[in-house]
Motif scaffolding. Structure first.
Motif, PDB file in Angstrom:
ATOM      1  N   THR A 157      32.170  44.260  40.290  1.00 60.50           N
ATOM      2  CA  THR A 157      33.484  44.461  40.862  1.00 60.50           C
ATOM      3  C   THR A 157      33.389  44.025  42.369  1.00 60.50           C
ATOM      4  O   THR A 157      34.856  43.405  42.671  1.00 60.50           O
ATOM      5  CB  THR A 157      33.917  46.107  40.891  1.00 60.50           C
ATOM      6  N   LYS A 174      35.903  46.756  36.547  1.00 61.38           N
ATOM      7  CA  LYS A 174      36.792  47.568  36.706  1.00 61.38           C
ATOM      8  C   LYS A 174      38.011  47.503  35.666  1.00 61.38           C
ATOM      9  O   LYS A 174      38.611  48.553  35.413  1.00 61.38           O
ATOM     10  CB  LYS A 174      37.244  47.826  38.231  1.00 61.38           C
ATOM     11  N   TYR A 175      38.130  46.333  35.454  1.00 59.78           N
ATOM     12  CA  TYR A 175      39.489  46.004  34.479  1.00 59.78           C
ATOM     13  C   TYR A 175      39.020  46.229  33.069  1.00 59.78           C
ATOM     14  O   TYR A 175      39.670  46.848  32.285  1.00 59.78           O
ATOM     15  CB  TYR A 175      39.814  44.796  34.798  1.00 59.78           C
ATOM     16  N   ILE A 205      28.905  51.736  36.884  1.00 61.88           N
ATOM     17  CA  ILE A 205      30.361  51.200  37.529  1.00 61.88           C
ATOM     18  C   ILE A 205      31.203  51.365  36.512  1.00 61.88           C
ATOM     19  O   ILE A 205      32.344  51.875  36.421  1.00 61.88           O
ATOM     20  CB  ILE A 205      30.219  49.823  38.171  1.00 61.88           C
ATOM     21  N   VAL A 209      34.828  53.726  36.083  1.00 63.67           N
ATOM     22  CA  VAL A 209      35.984  53.219  35.904  1.00 63.67           C
ATOM     23  C   VAL A 209      36.699  53.798  34.751  1.00 63.67           C
ATOM     24  O   VAL A 209      37.910  54.140  34.706  1.00 63.67           O
ATOM     25  CB  VAL A 209      36.019  51.884  35.813  1.00 63.67           C
TER      26      VAL A 209
END
Length: 407
Positions: A157, A174-175, A205, A209
């Motif tokens: 990210t 994150k997407y 991560i 998310v």
């Protein structure tokens, strides 16, 4: 039409320095062709083709793990890149060059290679690496030199925000994690989910998310456990704890080796829940281990899979089918998502060069405008305002021991 020129050099400092010295000593001639990479500091050249001026920007300089534990990924990425370059040159009558340097999957070596790349005046852009850690270690070197760094695979990210010149062909974690969460809610509704994830930067991560997005959508993460990848063989203790919580979904974020063991052991414990895994499972090796024992498992990925069951379904678009056919003819094997990402990365950069030239500030401004690019490593590929790659995801279900695209 000029002949395509491909140059592979070893990732050690001596080999790259020798290559640059040869370029400088040719009085405007570029020695190029296919070369084999062996011991650090060696590179054997096999052919000479064409001429360029010593300061003409015509090179995409890749740094990838061509030796070491990650070399299989470097090989896929390099092959996808070389195929893209070959086709682009043949189609457009251009004479671009790819240089592939070995970063060994080591961030320190990536910095060494980055310094060599930015010192070469013929380089349009650096293109690396396989791992986010290597790409992020090299990023300050490219930013200081004001040279574009377009990674075919960095998904961390923080990578796009490390400077004006940082771009990636793959979706930010994150997407990806957020889209995975949304996809599960759309498929199964807001449920109780347990998560088991590998204790790596990517695992931490992605899980964070996913959890935030899933709970924002009305679901609940009732348990989240971690493990050290490659070290744990018996997952039964943690699986027993998860079973006691009676989750509706069990999402494992790990490599295909670990996921295979986890899912098989979960079945042995008669865990009655929907199994879900990441795109790392989309390999024949994973299917060889699990067979049809975990049929019904859902696999989510931000890159496509070109496995036999997917190819036989006839669901590939024309561009992806052409890519698979060309890659298979060139290398006598079916490509994976890494090869597809490198293929797209080369084409995206060269398309931008065709529009605005090789000046870095102009290139990065042009790349920022990328919207709905019809890539082979994803669909609707676009950069948002933060230069982060956003694209659609693919959903597969294991049926009769094969991956089948979920429509």
């Amino acid at each position: 039409m000029k002949r395509q020129k491909l140059l592979k050099v070893a990732g050690g400092a001596l080999a790259a320095a020798m290559s640059l010295a040869m370029l400088a000593g040719c009085s405007g001639n570029t020695t190029s062709g296919s070369s084999s990479t062996g011991e650090t500091g060696t590179a054997s050249e096999s052919s000479t083709a064409g001429e360029t001026t010593g300061t003409e920007k015509n090179k995409l300089a890749f740094f990838l793990p061509m030796t070491g534990d990650q070399m299989q990924y470097g090989e896929s990425l390099s092959r996808g890149a070389e195929l893209a370059l070959k086709q682009y040159n043949e189609k457009n009558g251009t004479d671009y060059v790819i240089e592939i340097m070995d970063d060994k999957g080591d961030p320190k070596e990536a910095v060494n290679v980055a310094n060599l790349i930015v010192s070469d005046p013929t380089v349009i852009a650096g293109m690396g690496s396989f791992s986010s850690s290597c790409a992020m270690a090299a990023a300050p070197v490219f930013e200081e030199a004001d040279l574009l760094l377009f990674s075919p695979n960095a998904s961390h990210t923080d990578f796009p925000a490390m400077g004006e010149n940082m771009f990636s062909a793959v979706m930010s974690q994150k997407y990806e994690g957020a889209e995975f969460a949304d996809a599960l809610i759309e498929m199964f509704g807001a449920q109780n989910v347990a998560i088991l994830y590998q204790n790596t930067d990517h695992g931490v991560i992605a899980t964070d998310v996913f959890t935030k997005q899933y709970e924002a959508g009305g679901g609940k993460v009732i348990m989240s456990e971690t493990f050290i990848p490659g070290q744990t063989k018996d997952f039964s203790p943690v699986l027993s704890r998860i079973k006691e919580q009676d989750p509706d979904l069990f999402y494992v974020n790990a490599s295909y080796n670990d996921c295979a063991q986890i899912f098989m052991q979960a079945k042995a414990l008669n865990m009655d829940c929907q199994l879900v895994g990441p795109g790392m499972l989309l390999t024949e090796e994973f299917l060889d281990v699990v067979g049809n024992k975990i049929d019904g498992t859902i696999v989510m990925s931000s890159v496509p899979a070109f496995l036999p069951s997917v190819l036989e379904s006839g669901e590939l678009d024309a561009a992806s089918k052409n890519f698979v056919d060309s890659y298979t003819a060139e290398y006598n094997e079916v490509p994976d998502g890494f090869a597809a990402s490198a293929f797209d990365a080369v084409n995206i950069v060269l398309d931008a060069v065709a529009k605005v030239g090789t000046d870095t500030p102009a290139l990065r401004e042009e790349l920022k405008t990328l919207r709905d690019y019809p890539g082979v490593s994803g669909y609707n590929m676009s950069f948002n305002e933060q230069k982060e790659m956003v694209k659609g995801i693919y959903l597969f279900e294991i049926q009769d021991g094969q991956f089948v695209r979920v429509k």
